[in-house]
Write a protein that holds these residues in place. Structure first.
Motif, short mmCIF file in Angstrom:
data_model
loop_
_atom_site.label_atom_id
_atom_site.label_comp_id
_atom_site.label_asym_id
_atom_site.label_seq_id
_atom_site.Cartn_x
_atom_site.Cartn_y
_atom_site.Cartn_z
N CYS A 1 0.70 -1.19 -0.13
CA CYS A 1 -0.18 -0.13 -0.25
C CYS A 1 0.82 1.15 -0.08
CB CYS A 1 -0.84 -0.02 1.30
SG CYS A 1 -2.36 -1.27 1.21
N HIS A 2 1.91 1.34 0.99
CA HIS A 2 2.67 2.37 0.88
C HIS A 2 3.31 2.72 -0.34
CE1 HIS A 2 2.92 1.89 5.59
NE2 HIS A 2 1.89 2.23 5.15
N LEU A 3 3.82 1.64 -1.01
CA LEU A 3 4.58 1.51 -2.37
C LEU A 3 3.68 2.31 -3.58
CD1 LEU A 3 6.67 -1.50 -2.52
CD2 LEU A 3 7.76 0.66 -2.52
N ALA A 4 2.32 1.95 -3.19
CA ALA A 4 1.48 2.11 -4.39
C ALA A 4 0.63 3.31 -4.12
CB ALA A 4 0.34 1.08 -4.61
N GLY A 5 0.79 4.07 -2.90
CA GLY A 5 0.01 5.11 -2.91
C GLY A 5 -1.50 4.69 -2.19
N ALA A 6 -1.72 3.52 -1.71
CA ALA A 6 -3.00 3.12 -1.16
C ALA A 6 -2.79 3.28 0.40
CB ALA A 6 -3.15 1.77 -1.58
N SER A 7 -4.21 3.04 0.73
CA SER A 7 -4.18 2.91 2.48
C SER A 7 -5.38 1.78 2.79
CB SER A 7 -4.79 4.23 2.85
OG SER A 7 -6.03 4.55 2.22
N GLU A 8 -5.22 1.83 4.06
CA GLU A 8 -6.12 0.51 4.38
C GLU A 8 -7.73 1.17 4.51
OE1 GLU A 8 -6.85 -2.05 8.68
OE2 GLU A 8 -5.06 -0.64 8.28
N LYS A 9 -8.71 0.40 4.46
CA LYS A 9 -10.01 0.63 4.63
C LYS A 9 -10.47 0.76 6.29
CE LYS A 9 -14.64 -0.70 3.03
NZ LYS A 9 -14.81 0.60 2.47
N ASP A 10 -10.93 1.93 6.57
CA ASP A 10 -11.47 2.27 8.01
C ASP A 10 -12.41 1.44 8.23
OD1 ASP A 10 -9.23 4.19 8.30
OD2 ASP A 10 -10.48 5.72 7.71
N GLY A 11 -12.16 1.03 9.70
CA GLY A 11 -13.46 0.36 10.36
C GLY A 11 -13.61 -1.21 10.12
N PHE A 12 -12.60 -1.69 9.21
CA PHE A 12 -12.61 -3.22 9.27
C PHE A 12 -11.03 -3.94 9.32
CE2 PHE A 12 -12.24 -6.98 6.47
CZ PHE A 12 -13.20 -7.74 6.99
N ARG A 13 -11.21 -4.99 9.99
CA ARG A 13 -9.95 -5.93 9.82
C ARG A 13 -10.23 -7.24 10.38
NH1 ARG A 13 -5.16 -2.45 13.44
NH2 ARG A 13 -5.19 -0.63 12.37
N ALA A 14 -9.63 -7.89 9.10
CA ALA A 14 -10.34 -9.38 9.24
C ALA A 14 -9.40 -10.31 10.04
CB ALA A 14 -10.45 -10.15 7.62
N THR A 15 -10.13 -11.52 10.45
CA THR A 15 -9.45 -12.26 11.59
C THR A 15 -8.84 -13.46 10.59
OG1 THR A 15 -11.41 -13.52 11.66
CG2 THR A 15 -10.75 -11.86 13.30
N SER A 16 -9.11 -13.54 9.20
CA SER A 16 -8.66 -14.71 8.39
C SER A 16 -8.59 -14.15 7.14
CB SER A 16 -9.17 -15.93 8.86
OG SER A 16 -10.41 -15.96 8.16
N LEU A 17 -7.91 -15.09 6.31
CA LEU A 17 -7.65 -14.77 4.85
C LEU A 17 -9.15 -14.90 4.29
CD1 LEU A 17 -5.44 -13.76 3.18
CD2 LEU A 17 -5.13 -16.23 2.45
N GLU A 18 -9.86 -16.18 4.67
CA GLU A 18 -11.33 -16.41 4.10
C GLU A 18 -12.26 -15.42 4.39
OE1 GLU A 18 -11.40 -19.04 2.07
OE2 GLU A 18 -9.32 -19.01 2.49
N THR A 19 -12.25 -14.86 5.68
CA THR A 19 -13.00 -13.81 5.81
C THR A 19 -12.86 -12.45 4.69
OG1 THR A 19 -12.87 -14.09 8.41
CG2 THR A 19 -13.53 -11.77 7.55
N LEU A 20 -11.56 -12.22 4.65
CA LEU A 20 -11.16 -11.30 3.53
C LEU A 20 -11.91 -11.56 2.14
CD1 LEU A 20 -7.35 -10.21 3.95
CD2 LEU A 20 -9.25 -8.83 4.33
N ARG A 21 -11.68 -12.95 1.85
CA ARG A 21 -12.09 -13.37 0.44
C ARG A 21 -13.68 -13.26 0.26
NH1 ARG A 21 -9.31 -17.37 -2.38
NH2 ARG A 21 -8.45 -18.07 -0.32
N GLN A 22 -14.32 -13.40 1.56
CA GLN A 22 -15.92 -13.47 1.54
C GLN A 22 -16.28 -11.71 1.62
OE1 GLN A 22 -18.04 -15.66 1.27
NE2 GLN A 22 -16.25 -17.25 1.09
#
Length: 309
Positions: free
Chosen positions: A213-234
Protein backbone atom coordinates in the motif's frame (compact mmCIF):
# COMPACT_ATOMS: atom_id res chain seq x y z
CA UNK A 1 15.02 -32.84 40.18
CA UNK A 2 14.17 -34.71 36.97
CA UNK A 3 13.10 -33.88 33.44
CA UNK A 4 9.55 -35.06 34.07
CA UNK A 5 9.03 -32.46 36.81
CA UNK A 6 10.56 -29.74 34.63
CA UNK A 7 8.10 -30.68 31.88
CA UNK A 8 5.24 -30.36 34.38
CA UNK A 9 6.47 -26.87 35.29
CA UNK A 10 6.60 -25.89 31.61
CA UNK A 11 3.09 -27.21 31.04
CA UNK A 12 1.91 -25.06 33.93
CA UNK A 13 3.79 -22.05 32.55
CA UNK A 14 2.15 -22.53 29.15
CA UNK A 15 -1.42 -23.24 30.29
CA UNK A 16 -1.58 -21.20 33.56
CA UNK A 17 -4.10 -23.73 34.86
CA UNK A 18 -3.46 -26.95 36.79
CA UNK A 19 -6.24 -28.90 35.09
CA UNK A 20 -5.23 -27.99 31.54
CA UNK A 21 -1.54 -28.49 32.34
CA UNK A 22 -2.29 -31.94 33.74
CA UNK A 23 -4.34 -32.85 30.68
CA UNK A 24 -1.53 -31.71 28.37
CA UNK A 25 0.94 -33.76 30.42
CA UNK A 26 -1.33 -36.85 30.39
CA UNK A 27 -1.41 -37.10 34.20
CA UNK A 28 -4.03 -36.37 36.85
CA UNK A 29 -4.26 -32.89 38.34
CA UNK A 30 -3.29 -34.13 41.85
CA UNK A 31 -0.20 -35.83 40.41
CA UNK A 32 0.95 -32.68 38.64
CA UNK A 33 0.22 -30.50 41.68
CA UNK A 34 2.12 -32.87 43.97
CA UNK A 35 5.17 -32.93 41.71
CA UNK A 36 5.22 -29.14 41.44
CA UNK A 37 5.17 -28.87 45.24
CA UNK A 38 8.01 -31.40 45.48
CA UNK A 39 10.00 -29.34 43.01
CA UNK A 40 9.36 -26.22 45.09
CA UNK A 41 10.48 -28.06 48.25
CA UNK A 42 13.62 -29.29 46.53
CA UNK A 43 14.54 -25.81 45.26
CA UNK A 44 13.44 -24.07 48.45
CA UNK A 45 11.46 -21.41 46.62
CA UNK A 46 7.85 -20.85 45.54
CA UNK A 47 7.47 -21.34 41.80
CA UNK A 48 3.74 -20.73 41.48
CA UNK A 49 1.19 -18.24 42.78
CA UNK A 50 -1.98 -20.25 43.24
CA UNK A 51 -5.36 -18.53 42.81
CA UNK A 52 -8.86 -20.04 42.43
CA UNK A 53 -9.24 -19.23 38.74
CA UNK A 54 -5.72 -18.88 37.39
CA UNK A 55 -2.10 -19.69 38.06
CA UNK A 56 0.84 -17.33 37.78
CA UNK A 57 4.54 -18.09 38.04
CA UNK A 58 6.55 -16.22 40.61
CA UNK A 59 9.55 -14.24 39.43
CA UNK A 60 11.81 -17.15 40.39
CA UNK A 61 9.37 -19.61 38.79
CA UNK A 62 9.40 -17.74 35.47
CA UNK A 63 13.20 -17.65 35.39
CA UNK A 64 13.49 -21.33 36.31
CA UNK A 65 10.87 -22.23 33.69
CA UNK A 66 12.89 -20.45 31.00
CA UNK A 67 16.03 -22.30 32.02
CA UNK A 68 14.02 -25.53 32.07
CA UNK A 69 13.04 -24.88 28.44
CA UNK A 70 16.70 -24.57 27.54
CA UNK A 71 17.56 -27.77 29.42
CA UNK A 72 14.78 -29.76 27.75
CA UNK A 73 15.66 -28.33 24.33
CA UNK A 74 19.26 -29.48 24.83
CA UNK A 75 18.08 -32.94 25.90
CA UNK A 76 15.91 -33.14 22.78
CA UNK A 77 18.95 -32.21 20.70
CA UNK A 78 20.91 -35.06 22.31
CA UNK A 79 18.12 -37.48 21.47
CA UNK A 80 17.94 -36.11 17.96
CA UNK A 81 21.69 -36.59 17.47
CA UNK A 82 21.25 -40.22 18.50
CA UNK A 83 18.26 -40.69 16.17
CA UNK A 84 20.07 -38.98 13.33
CA UNK A 85 23.09 -41.23 13.77
CA UNK A 86 20.81 -44.23 13.43
CA UNK A 87 18.68 -42.88 10.56
CA UNK A 88 18.82 -39.17 9.59
CA UNK A 89 15.50 -39.30 7.71
CA UNK A 90 13.35 -40.93 10.39
CA UNK A 91 11.85 -39.67 13.62
CA UNK A 92 9.56 -36.69 14.11
CA UNK A 93 9.85 -33.22 12.64
CA UNK A 94 7.81 -30.45 14.28
CA UNK A 95 7.17 -27.88 11.56
CA UNK A 96 5.57 -24.48 12.06
CA UNK A 97 3.59 -22.59 9.41
CA UNK A 98 1.69 -19.31 9.57
CA UNK A 99 -2.06 -19.23 8.81
CA UNK A 100 -2.00 -17.28 5.53
CA UNK A 101 0.38 -19.83 3.98
CA UNK A 102 0.02 -23.23 5.66
CA UNK A 103 -3.42 -24.35 4.35
CA UNK A 104 -2.52 -23.33 0.80
CA UNK A 105 1.05 -24.66 0.66
CA UNK A 106 0.52 -28.03 2.34
CA UNK A 107 -1.63 -29.66 -0.39
CA UNK A 108 1.26 -29.16 -2.82
CA UNK A 109 4.15 -30.34 -0.62
CA UNK A 110 2.87 -33.09 1.68
CA UNK A 111 2.87 -35.70 -1.12
CA UNK A 112 6.45 -34.97 -2.26
CA UNK A 113 7.64 -34.88 1.36
CA UNK A 114 6.07 -38.26 2.10
CA UNK A 115 7.60 -39.72 -1.05
CA UNK A 116 11.06 -38.36 -0.20
CA UNK A 117 10.94 -39.10 3.54
CA UNK A 118 8.62 -42.12 4.01
CA UNK A 119 9.81 -42.79 7.59
CA UNK A 120 9.50 -39.18 8.77
CA UNK A 121 6.58 -38.23 11.03
CA UNK A 122 5.61 -34.64 10.29
CA UNK A 123 3.86 -32.76 13.10
CA UNK A 124 2.42 -29.42 11.96
CA UNK A 125 1.95 -26.36 14.15
CA UNK A 126 -0.04 -23.39 12.81
CA UNK A 127 0.56 -20.10 14.60
CA UNK A 128 1.15 -16.45 13.81
CA UNK A 129 4.74 -15.54 12.97
CA UNK A 130 5.82 -14.17 16.35
CA UNK A 131 4.51 -17.24 18.16
CA UNK A 132 6.35 -19.54 15.74
CA UNK A 133 9.62 -17.66 16.22
CA UNK A 134 9.24 -17.96 20.00
CA UNK A 135 8.53 -21.70 19.75
CA UNK A 136 11.52 -22.14 17.47
CA UNK A 137 13.87 -20.29 19.82
CA UNK A 138 12.63 -22.38 22.76
CA UNK A 139 13.05 -25.70 20.96
CA UNK A 140 9.33 -26.44 20.93
CA UNK A 141 9.38 -26.84 17.15
CA UNK A 142 12.27 -27.92 14.90
CA UNK A 143 11.72 -25.59 11.94
CA UNK A 144 9.25 -23.02 10.64
CA UNK A 145 8.19 -21.77 7.23
CA UNK A 146 8.16 -17.97 7.54
CA UNK A 147 8.12 -14.87 5.37
CA UNK A 148 11.27 -12.77 5.24
CA UNK A 149 12.57 -10.68 6.84
CA UNK A 150 13.04 -12.37 10.22
CA UNK A 151 15.44 -10.62 12.57
CA UNK A 152 16.97 -13.29 14.81
CA UNK A 153 20.69 -13.99 14.88
CA UNK A 154 20.11 -17.43 16.40
CA UNK A 155 18.25 -18.68 13.33
CA UNK A 156 19.44 -19.92 9.95
CA UNK A 157 17.29 -20.11 6.84
CA UNK A 158 17.01 -21.32 3.27
CA UNK A 159 14.90 -19.37 0.77
CA UNK A 160 12.10 -21.49 -0.73
CA UNK A 161 10.26 -19.29 -3.25
CA UNK A 162 8.79 -15.86 -3.97
CA UNK A 163 5.00 -15.77 -3.76
CA UNK A 164 3.36 -12.94 -5.77
CA UNK A 165 0.25 -11.10 -4.63
CA UNK A 166 -2.87 -10.70 -6.76
CA UNK A 167 -5.60 -8.12 -6.40
CA UNK A 168 -9.05 -9.45 -5.49
CA UNK A 169 -11.96 -7.19 -6.44
CA UNK A 170 -15.77 -7.62 -6.48
CA UNK A 171 -17.28 -8.90 -9.72
CA UNK A 172 -18.82 -5.50 -10.54
CA UNK A 173 -15.75 -3.43 -9.71
CA UNK A 174 -14.54 -1.15 -12.56
CA UNK A 175 -11.25 -3.06 -12.69
CA UNK A 176 -12.98 -6.41 -13.17
CA UNK A 177 -13.56 -7.97 -16.58
CA UNK A 178 -16.19 -10.54 -17.58
CA UNK A 179 -15.12 -14.12 -17.08
CA UNK A 180 -13.26 -15.62 -20.02
CA UNK A 181 -12.02 -12.32 -21.42
CA UNK A 182 -8.34 -11.36 -21.57
CA UNK A 183 -7.12 -8.41 -19.59
CA UNK A 184 -3.84 -6.61 -19.14
CA UNK A 185 -1.83 -7.12 -15.96
CA UNK A 186 -2.19 -4.27 -13.49
CA UNK A 187 0.36 -1.62 -12.75
CA UNK A 188 1.00 -1.05 -9.05
CA UNK A 189 -0.04 2.57 -9.67
CA UNK A 190 -3.58 1.27 -10.18
CA UNK A 191 -3.88 1.06 -6.40
CA UNK A 192 -3.11 4.73 -5.85
CA UNK A 193 -5.75 6.33 -3.59
CA UNK A 194 -7.54 2.99 -3.18
CA UNK A 195 -8.57 1.66 0.27
CA UNK A 196 -7.82 -2.03 0.85
CA UNK A 197 -9.31 -4.53 3.28
CA UNK A 198 -6.56 -5.96 5.50
CA UNK A 199 -6.06 -8.54 8.24
CA UNK A 200 -5.90 -7.71 11.94
CA UNK A 201 -2.64 -7.03 13.79
CA UNK A 202 -0.33 -10.01 14.32
CA UNK A 203 -0.59 -11.44 10.81
CA UNK A 204 2.58 -11.01 8.78
CA UNK A 205 0.38 -10.68 5.66
CA UNK A 206 -0.99 -7.45 7.12
CA UNK A 207 2.51 -5.95 7.29
CA UNK A 208 3.31 -7.19 3.77
CA UNK A 209 0.08 -5.69 2.39
CA UNK A 210 0.77 -2.39 4.15
CA UNK A 211 4.21 -2.30 2.52
CA UNK A 212 2.54 -2.70 -0.89
CA UNK A 213 0.00 0.00 0.00
CA UNK A 214 2.77 2.42 0.89
CA UNK A 215 4.57 1.71 -2.39
CA UNK A 216 1.39 2.17 -4.41
CA UNK A 217 -0.02 5.17 -2.58
CA UNK A 218 -2.96 3.16 -1.25
CA UNK A 219 -4.27 2.93 2.31
CA UNK A 220 -6.24 0.65 4.62
CA UNK A 221 -10.04 0.73 4.61
CA UNK A 222 -11.17 2.17 7.94
CA UNK A 223 -13.44 0.29 10.30
CA UNK A 224 -12.65 -3.27 9.24
CA UNK A 225 -9.89 -5.76 10.02
CA UNK A 226 -10.34 -9.42 9.12
CA UNK A 227 -9.36 -12.30 11.37
CA UNK A 228 -8.53 -14.65 8.48
CA UNK A 229 -7.79 -14.78 4.78
CA UNK A 230 -11.12 -16.49 4.16
CA UNK A 231 -12.95 -13.61 5.84
CA UNK A 232 -11.15 -11.20 3.50
CA UNK A 233 -12.17 -13.30 0.51
CA UNK A 234 -15.82 -13.36 1.56
CA UNK A 235 -15.91 -9.61 2.22
CA UNK A 236 -14.52 -8.86 -1.24
CA UNK A 237 -17.06 -11.22 -2.83
CA UNK A 238 -19.80 -9.38 -0.92
CA UNK A 239 -18.72 -6.11 -2.51
CA UNK A 240 -17.26 -4.50 0.62
CA UNK A 241 -13.91 -3.66 -0.97
CA UNK A 242 -10.72 -5.02 -2.52
CA UNK A 243 -7.70 -6.80 -1.03
CA UNK A 244 -4.38 -8.42 -1.81
CA UNK A 245 -4.22 -12.22 -1.76
CA UNK A 246 -1.10 -14.41 -1.99
CA UNK A 247 -1.26 -16.43 -5.18
CA UNK A 248 -1.20 -19.87 -3.49
CA UNK A 249 -4.43 -18.90 -1.72
CA UNK A 250 -6.25 -18.72 -5.07
CA UNK A 251 -4.90 -21.93 -6.62
CA UNK A 252 -6.62 -25.34 -6.61
CA UNK A 253 -7.64 -27.11 -4.46
CA UNK A 254 -9.01 -23.74 -3.26
CA UNK A 255 -12.34 -23.45 -5.13
CA UNK A 256 -13.10 -20.32 -7.19
CA UNK A 257 -15.07 -17.71 -5.29
CA UNK A 258 -18.27 -16.54 -7.00
CA UNK A 259 -18.65 -12.78 -7.37
CA UNK A 260 -14.91 -12.19 -7.11
CA UNK A 261 -12.27 -11.40 -9.74
CA UNK A 262 -8.53 -12.00 -9.39
CA UNK A 263 -6.21 -9.55 -11.13
CA UNK A 264 -2.46 -10.17 -11.57
CA UNK A 265 0.13 -7.40 -11.42
CA UNK A 266 2.61 -6.61 -14.17
CA UNK A 267 6.24 -7.43 -13.46
CA UNK A 268 7.80 -6.78 -11.07
CA UNK A 269 4.73 -7.90 -9.14
CA UNK A 270 4.50 -7.29 -5.37
CA UNK A 271 5.45 -10.49 -3.57
CA UNK A 272 6.60 -12.06 -0.33
CA UNK A 273 9.70 -14.22 0.03
CA UNK A 274 9.16 -17.52 1.87
CA UNK A 275 11.95 -19.38 3.68
CA UNK A 276 12.49 -22.34 6.00
CA UNK A 277 14.05 -21.36 9.34
CA UNK A 278 15.79 -23.46 11.98
CA UNK A 279 18.10 -22.83 14.93
CA UNK A 280 21.78 -22.46 14.07
CA UNK A 281 22.49 -24.89 16.91
CA UNK A 282 20.10 -27.53 15.53
CA UNK A 283 21.50 -31.04 15.25
CA UNK A 284 19.32 -31.46 12.14
CA UNK A 285 20.71 -28.52 10.15
CA UNK A 286 22.06 -30.69 7.32
CA UNK A 287 18.79 -32.63 7.09
CA UNK A 288 16.75 -29.40 7.11
CA UNK A 289 18.69 -28.00 4.17
CA UNK A 290 17.64 -31.07 2.17
CA UNK A 291 14.10 -30.75 3.51
CA UNK A 292 14.06 -27.15 2.30
CA UNK A 293 15.06 -28.31 -1.18
CA UNK A 294 11.94 -30.49 -1.37
CA UNK A 295 9.69 -27.66 -0.14
CA UNK A 296 11.17 -25.34 -2.75
CA UNK A 297 10.24 -27.57 -5.71
CA UNK A 298 6.84 -26.05 -6.38
CA UNK A 299 5.66 -26.13 -10.01
CA UNK A 300 6.18 -22.71 -11.60
CA UNK A 301 2.50 -22.41 -12.55
CA UNK A 302 1.52 -22.42 -8.87
CA UNK A 303 3.37 -19.15 -8.37
CA UNK A 304 1.78 -17.11 -11.11
CA UNK A 305 -1.66 -16.01 -12.24
CA UNK A 306 -2.20 -15.48 -15.94
CA UNK A 307 -3.76 -12.22 -17.11
CA UNK A 308 -7.16 -13.80 -17.79
CA UNK A 309 -10.02 -15.33 -15.82
Amino acid sequence: MNLRDLRYLLALADHRHFGRAAEASHVSQPTLSTQIRKLEDELGVALVERAPRKVMLTEAGAEIAQRARNVIAEVEQMREIARRAHDPESGTLRLGLFPTLGPYLLPHVVGPLRARYPKLELLLVEEKTEALIARLREGRIDAAVLALPVDDEGLEHAVLFDEPFVLAVPEKHPLATPRGRKRAALSLDTLQHEHLLLLEDGHCLREQALDVCHLAGASEKDGFRATSLETLRQMVAAGVGMTLLPVLAVKPPVPPQPNLRLLPFAAPAPKRRIALFWRKSSARAAFLRGFADVLARLPAELLRLEARE
